[in-house]
Design a protein around this motif. Sequence first.
Motif, short mmCIF file in Angstrom:
data_model
loop_
_atom_site.label_atom_id
_atom_site.label_comp_id
_atom_site.label_asym_id
_atom_site.label_seq_id
_atom_site.Cartn_x
_atom_site.Cartn_y
_atom_site.Cartn_z
N PRO A 184 -47.68 -15.88 -32.07
CA PRO A 184 -48.09 -14.92 -33.10
C PRO A 184 -46.84 -14.35 -33.79
O PRO A 184 -45.72 -14.45 -33.26
CB PRO A 184 -48.82 -13.84 -32.31
N PRO A 185 -47.01 -13.75 -34.94
CA PRO A 185 -45.88 -13.10 -35.60
C PRO A 185 -45.29 -11.99 -34.72
O PRO A 185 -46.04 -11.23 -34.11
CB PRO A 185 -46.47 -12.51 -36.87
N GLU A 186 -43.98 -11.95 -34.65
CA GLU A 186 -43.32 -10.89 -33.89
C GLU A 186 -43.45 -9.55 -34.58
O GLU A 186 -43.38 -8.51 -33.94
CB GLU A 186 -41.84 -11.23 -33.69
N ARG A 187 -43.60 -9.58 -35.91
CA ARG A 187 -43.69 -8.34 -36.68
C ARG A 187 -44.92 -8.39 -37.58
O ARG A 187 -45.17 -9.38 -38.25
CB ARG A 187 -42.44 -8.17 -37.55
N GLU A 188 -45.67 -7.31 -37.53
CA GLU A 188 -46.79 -7.13 -38.47
C GLU A 188 -46.57 -5.82 -39.18
O GLU A 188 -45.74 -5.00 -38.78
CB GLU A 188 -48.12 -7.14 -37.72
N ALA A 224 -45.66 -10.37 -48.33
CA ALA A 224 -44.54 -11.28 -48.56
C ALA A 224 -43.51 -11.16 -47.44
O ALA A 224 -43.00 -12.18 -46.93
CB ALA A 224 -43.90 -11.00 -49.91
N ALA A 225 -43.21 -9.94 -47.01
CA ALA A 225 -42.21 -9.73 -45.96
C ALA A 225 -42.69 -10.28 -44.63
O ALA A 225 -41.93 -10.94 -43.90
CB ALA A 225 -41.87 -8.24 -45.85
N VAL A 226 -43.94 -10.02 -44.28
CA VAL A 226 -44.50 -10.54 -43.02
C VAL A 226 -44.49 -12.06 -43.04
O VAL A 226 -44.11 -12.71 -42.06
CB VAL A 226 -45.92 -9.98 -42.76
N ALA A 227 -44.89 -12.65 -44.17
CA ALA A 227 -44.92 -14.11 -44.29
C ALA A 227 -43.51 -14.70 -44.17
O ALA A 227 -43.29 -15.67 -43.44
CB ALA A 227 -45.56 -14.52 -45.61
N ARG A 228 -42.53 -14.13 -44.87
CA ARG A 228 -41.15 -14.63 -44.80
C ARG A 228 -40.61 -14.52 -43.37
O ARG A 228 -39.97 -15.45 -42.86
CB ARG A 228 -40.24 -13.87 -45.76
#
Length: 195
Positions: free
Chosen positions: A7-11, A123-127
């Motif tokens: 999973p993403p480390e940052r949301e 955009a930031a979460v995706a990058r």
Amino acid sequence: MILSIPPPEREDPAADAPETAVLAGGCFWCVEAVYLALAGVTRVVSGYSGGAAETANYRAVCGGGTGHAEAVEVRYDSTVLSFGRLLQVFFAVAHDPTQHHRQGNDVGTQYRSALFTLNDAQAAVARDYVAQLQQAGVFGAPIVTEITPLTRFYPAEAYHQDYARRHPEQPYIDAIAQPKVEKLRACFPQWLRQI
């Protein structure tokens, strides 16, 4: 082969504020089928994004010169799932993000991997997530997913909507969409919509 996609480390809760995501990962019939199976998804619309209004139709987009990608607009309940979870499914199940301007035998810019973001937080979460997956070497090849601000999403013609569910016998659906839904069931059974 099923890859384990972390999973993403940052949301960021601001990424969920619109409760909408626009994703492109090849044929919209197949991507739509995956997201319709997720609990918390309230609506999925197949359509086009990246080009002009006058070329937002299937015939023009299939030509590959419109700038559009076949995309899906996913509306969701952020109390059930997050933008980050949608991204995890996008990279783990919905498509192969290492294929440039294609998905399997579907070739052309209209089949590119793209995230059309609705705000700076998305955009930031995706990058950050793409960087995380690249650094982890999850795919063994570079991720080519474009991350672009959404200018407009154009719904596709009515006959494209909910296509996989309405045409399970269609050979393309059987060969391409159904295996993606099965992969979703295998990878994320806890996230499936209860029928």
